[in-house]
Write an enzyme that holds these catalytic residues in place. Structure first.
Site, short mmCIF file in Angstrom:
data_model
loop_
_atom_site.label_atom_id
_atom_site.label_comp_id
_atom_site.label_asym_id
_atom_site.label_seq_id
_atom_site.Cartn_x
_atom_site.Cartn_y
_atom_site.Cartn_z
N GLY A 29 -13.09 -5.29 5.16
CA GLY A 29 -14.44 -5.82 5.34
C GLY A 29 -15.20 -5.84 4.03
CE LYS B 111 -3.73 -2.47 2.31
NZ LYS B 111 -4.43 -2.75 3.58
#
Length: 435
Positions: free
Chosen positions: A309, A207
């Site tokens: 999620g 990232k």
């Protein structure tokens, strides 16, 4: 269902795990709403899964185990949620070269092969969107690519891995050690069965590479990112941080660094740091993500929210899908790769950092002066010292000013060899304070 121009945007979905299932559900349940936003119907044309028989909840006529064939079929957009590099890389390159736009959440692939993917997109005029690859539902990459395109970003620093943040937050609140907190994170579902990618910093490094590439208009890969995980963070490290009004976080840190000659370079690193509890990132708890951006004109910006999620990540995927669908309907194009700056990536040893060093030393006169001489010999300036006596030994905590990381590392190594030093108890970098 039709629009004034008669177009329908056909979507191939690769992978239908937690996120993919949410994407498929929302594409179906919110079809009318998505069509209104995109300017045309957005139709799910096929779903590639490894075992179609394991997905009774999905429309069976859409399922296939042949992802390559689905990519080659009559679709306009490929949404990739499988992860990993091979064979996904070839599927997405095929899609882009054939003019099919791609939406992906694949941070590992982007961190190593974004240049190749962008080149394929440019050759055909297709779009490549990847908001969900970093920080889940948080709108972060689009602001870096578009909203701040006219500004000069100087630093991007943030918590981009929810598992490690949950562990460190729990250690801070309970005083428990790393191993038992990791076990608890696994029991609660915050850590994978094999947590290596998270706790050793690989996920955050991928990232960081994406963030640095976008922020500084420079190609940065995961292999360019200095990486350290959290497995060596102890309960005593957390306690020491608390005593100094700090907390410990695993941060991805990307910044412009100016050398003595005025030339700029890019530093990209992932490691645990001590942060002042007054810093905006210090209060980000649990599995949440947050990224702090500093820019010349915009000043300081904070992006905060759920970083993982099914539903949160699906939100980011659908946002990208609407954007690429709208571009196809109206004939527009999304942002291209911006790597015009081509700044060099600075090695970690030459990156300016600050250290918090905790020592167990002999309790006798002159020890502090001897230790200070070693710091001076390596041209490292001391910002603060804290000492506490314990019978025939003493605890000595030293916080430095900014210095090249290699000089700080050499200083600690030299101190560890001193006769008056019983043990180098812990070493951790410090962020969020004036140098």
């Amino acid at each position: 269902m039709s629009t004034v121009d008669g177009k329908t945007v056909r979507v191939a979905l690769l992978g239908c795990g937690t996120v993919g299932t949410e994407v498929a559900r929302l594409l179906t349940e919110q079809a009318d709403e998505l069509a209104a936003r995109a300017g045309a119907p957005v139709e799910l044309a096929g779903i590639a899964v490894r075992r179609p028989d394991k997905h009774p909840e999905l429309p069976q006529h859409l399922l296939t185990n042949d992802a390559a064939a689905l990519v080659e079929s009559d679709v306009d957009v490929v949404v990739e949620l499988i992860g990993g590099v091979d064979p996904v890389r070839e599927w997405l390159l095929t899609a882009l070269r054939k003019g099919k736009s791609v939406v992906t959440a694949n941070k590992a692939l982007l961190a190593e092969y974004s240049a190749e993917l962008f080149e394929a997109a440019d050759s055909s005029g297709a779009d490549l969107y990847f908001e969900a690859a970093v920080a889940g539902a948080i709108p972060l990459l689009r602001p870096l690519r578009e909203s701040l395109a006219g500004d000069r970003i100087t630093k991007v620093m943030g918590i981009v891995n929810g598992t490690t943040n949950f562990i460190l937050s729990a250690m801070d609140s309970t005083g428990a050690g790393y191993a038992e907190t990791l076990d608890e994170a696994s029991r609660l579902g915050y850590a994978e069965a094999d947590p290596t990618a998270d706790v050793d910093g690989y996920d955050a490094a991928s990232k960081a590479a994406i963030l640095a590439s976008l922020a500084f208009h420079t190609r940065v890969t995961a292999s360019d990112v200095h990486r350290e995980g959290i497995s060596n963070v102890s309960a005593s490290d957390i306690a020491a941080a608390k005593a100094l009004g700090r907390t410990v976080k695993l941060l991805s840190i990307c910044e412009r660094v100016e050398g003595e000659d005025g030339a700029e370079s890019v530093s990209a690193r992932v490691h645990p740091v001590m942060l002042p509890r007054t810093h905006p990132l210090a209060n980000v708890g649990g599995a949440y993500n947050a990224v702090f951006v500093e820019a010349d004109a915009a000043g300081s910006l904070m992006f905060y929210g759920q970083g993982a999620g099914g539903a949160p990540t699906a939100s980011a995927v659908l946002g990208d899908l609407v954007a690429v669908a709208r571009n196809r309907v109206l004939g527009g194009r999304g942002p291209r790769e911006s790597a015009h700056a081509q700044l060099p990536v600075r090695p970690m040893g030459r990156t300016p950092t600050r250290y918090h060093v905790s020592l167990d030393v002999a309790d006798k006169p002159g020890v502090l002066a001897q230790v200070a001489q070693v710091f001076a010999a390596h041209e490292v300036s001391i910002a603060a010292v804290r000492q506490r006596d314990r019978h025939d030994t003493a605890s000595l905590v030293i916080v430095t000013h900014l210095a090249p990381d290699a000089a700080l590392e050499a200083t600690v190594e030299a101190i560890g060899k001193m006769d008056v030093v019983n043990e180098v108890v812990s070493v951790m970098r410090v962020e969020g304070e004036d140098s």
